[in-house]
Design a protein around this motif. Structure first.
Motif, PDB file in Angstrom:
ATOM      1  N   VAL A   8     -12.080   8.599  14.035  1.00  9.89           N
ATOM      2  CA  VAL A   8     -10.999   9.029  14.888  1.00  9.89           C
ATOM      3  C   VAL A   8     -11.288  10.475  15.299  1.00  9.89           C
ATOM      4  N   GLU A   9     -11.957  11.405  14.560  1.00  7.91           N
ATOM      5  CA  GLU A   9     -11.920  12.842  14.740  1.00  7.91           C
ATOM      6  C   GLU A   9     -13.095  12.584  15.907  1.00  7.91           C
ATOM      7  N   LYS A  10     -14.251  11.942  15.554  1.00 11.74           N
ATOM      8  CA  LYS A  10     -15.429  11.724  16.681  1.00 11.74           C
ATOM      9  C   LYS A  10     -14.594  11.212  17.963  1.00 11.74           C
ATOM     10  N   MET A  11     -13.770  10.404  18.153  1.00 13.72           N
ATOM     11  CA  MET A  11     -13.262   9.922  19.325  1.00 13.72           C
ATOM     12  C   MET A  11     -12.394  11.095  20.024  1.00 13.72           C
ATOM     13  N   ILE A  12     -11.829  11.893  19.014  1.00 12.74           N
ATOM     14  CA  ILE A  12     -10.922  13.055  19.734  1.00 12.74           C
ATOM     15  C   ILE A  12     -11.946  13.841  20.435  1.00 12.74           C
ATOM     16  N   ARG A  13     -13.047  14.422  19.581  1.00 14.94           N
ATOM     17  CA  ARG A  13     -14.010  15.075  20.527  1.00 14.94           C
ATOM     18  C   ARG A  13     -14.605  14.644  21.784  1.00 14.94           C
ATOM     19  N   LEU A  14     -15.043  13.250  21.283  1.00 14.79           N
ATOM     20  CA  LEU A  14     -15.588  12.577  22.799  1.00 14.79           C
ATOM     21  C   LEU A  14     -14.499  12.805  23.929  1.00 14.79           C
TER      22      LEU A  14
ATOM     23  N   MET B 243       0.781  -1.339   0.000  1.00 13.91           N
ATOM     24  CA  MET B 243       0.005   0.183   0.183  1.00 13.91           C
ATOM     25  C   MET B 243       0.927   1.217   0.048  1.00 13.91           C
ATOM     26  N   SER B 244       0.562   2.159  -0.760  1.00 13.92           N
ATOM     27  CA  SER B 244       1.113   3.510  -0.931  1.00 13.92           C
ATOM     28  C   SER B 244       1.008   4.238   0.282  1.00 13.92           C
ATOM     29  N   ASN B 245       2.162   5.042   0.801  1.00 17.03           N
ATOM     30  CA  ASN B 245       1.863   5.816   1.888  1.00 17.03           C
ATOM     31  C   ASN B 245       1.307   7.153   1.471  1.00 17.03           C
ATOM     32  N   LYS B 246       0.992   7.480  -0.070  1.00 14.93           N
ATOM     33  CA  LYS B 246       0.388   8.494  -0.344  1.00 14.93           C
ATOM     34  C   LYS B 246      -0.933   8.832   0.073  1.00 14.93           C
ATOM     35  N   ASN B 247      -1.749   7.874   0.306  1.00 16.96           N
ATOM     36  CA  ASN B 247      -3.138   8.089   0.806  1.00 16.96           C
ATOM     37  C   ASN B 247      -3.154   7.703   2.288  1.00 16.96           C
ATOM     38  N   LEU B 248      -2.066   7.617   2.907  1.00 19.72           N
ATOM     39  CA  LEU B 248      -2.302   7.279   4.370  1.00 19.72           C
ATOM     40  C   LEU B 248      -1.820   8.766   5.064  1.00 19.72           C
ATOM     41  N   ILE B 249      -2.328   8.796   6.173  1.00 17.04           N
ATOM     42  CA  ILE B 249      -2.258   9.984   7.124  1.00 17.04           C
ATOM     43  C   ILE B 249      -1.140   9.721   8.107  1.00 17.04           C
TER      44      ILE B 249
ATOM     45  N   GLU C 108      -5.398   5.251   7.727  1.00 20.73           N
ATOM     46  CA  GLU C 108      -6.154   5.266   6.624  1.00 20.73           C
ATOM     47  C   GLU C 108      -6.921   6.413   6.840  1.00 20.73           C
ATOM     48  N   PRO C 109      -7.214   6.977   5.552  1.00 14.70           N
ATOM     49  CA  PRO C 109      -8.177   8.015   5.279  1.00 14.70           C
ATOM     50  C   PRO C 109      -9.797   7.609   5.770  1.00 14.70           C
ATOM     51  N   GLU C 110     -10.125   6.656   5.650  1.00  9.52           N
ATOM     52  CA  GLU C 110     -11.409   6.036   5.837  1.00  9.52           C
ATOM     53  C   GLU C 110     -11.708   6.050   7.297  1.00  9.52           C
TER      54      GLU C 110
ATOM     55  N   GLY D 219      -8.412  -1.395  20.170  1.00  8.01           N
ATOM     56  CA  GLY D 219      -8.848  -2.108  19.066  1.00  8.01           C
ATOM     57  C   GLY D 219     -10.039  -1.081  18.160  1.00  8.01           C
ATOM     58  N   LEU D 220      -9.915   0.007  18.568  1.00  4.72           N
ATOM     59  CA  LEU D 220     -10.849   1.110  17.711  1.00  4.72           C
ATOM     60  C   LEU D 220     -10.412   1.431  16.389  1.00  4.72           C
ATOM     61  N   ILE D 221      -8.935   1.406  16.493  1.00 10.19           N
ATOM     62  CA  ILE D 221      -8.477   1.965  15.017  1.00 10.19           C
ATOM     63  C   ILE D 221      -7.401   1.109  14.659  1.00 10.19           C
ATOM     64  N   LYS D 222      -6.940   1.128  13.330  1.00  9.29           N
ATOM     65  CA  LYS D 222      -5.833   0.262  12.954  1.00  9.29           C
ATOM     66  C   LYS D 222      -4.860   1.122  12.325  1.00  9.29           C
TER      67      LYS D 222
END
Length: 103
Positions: free
Chosen positions: A51-57, A1-7, A44-46, A30-33
């Protein structure tokens, strides 16, 4: 997998002004990979909306990781139930249409 699409997690954390350890803890629960390539960690962008929702929580509502885990589990369960409901409604609609054709 190319890391161009990864954050890159380091950049993501800098942007959101959070600790890298929070992302690691989400992964440990086990909430994210986390993807490791060339000694760097990526998301992964998906995964970004979740992740942003979990940050707000965690940071805005002060919910601990156990609470986030429970909330994520319940939200996933609700989504599954909604999908099942839609599938059942579609089957019912098909049945009703066939019944109308016979009459």
């Amino acid at each position: 997998m190319s890391n161009k699409n990864l954050i890159q997690i380091r950049e993501f954390c800098l942007y959101h002004e959070i600790e890298n350890t929070f992302i690691t803890e989400l992964h440990n629960y086990g909430l994210i990979k986390i993807i490791i390539q060339e000694e760097d960690e990526y998301l992964e962008p998906e995964q970004l909306p979740a992740v942003e929702k979990m940050i707000r929580l965690h940071y805005d509502l002060k919910i601990n990781l156990e609470g986030i885990d429970a909330i994520a589990h319940l939200l996933n369960r609700i989504e599954l139930l909604q999908q099942n409901l839609i599938a059942s409604q579609n089957k019912l609609r098909l049945y009703e249409e066939k019944t109308e054709e016979l009459n």
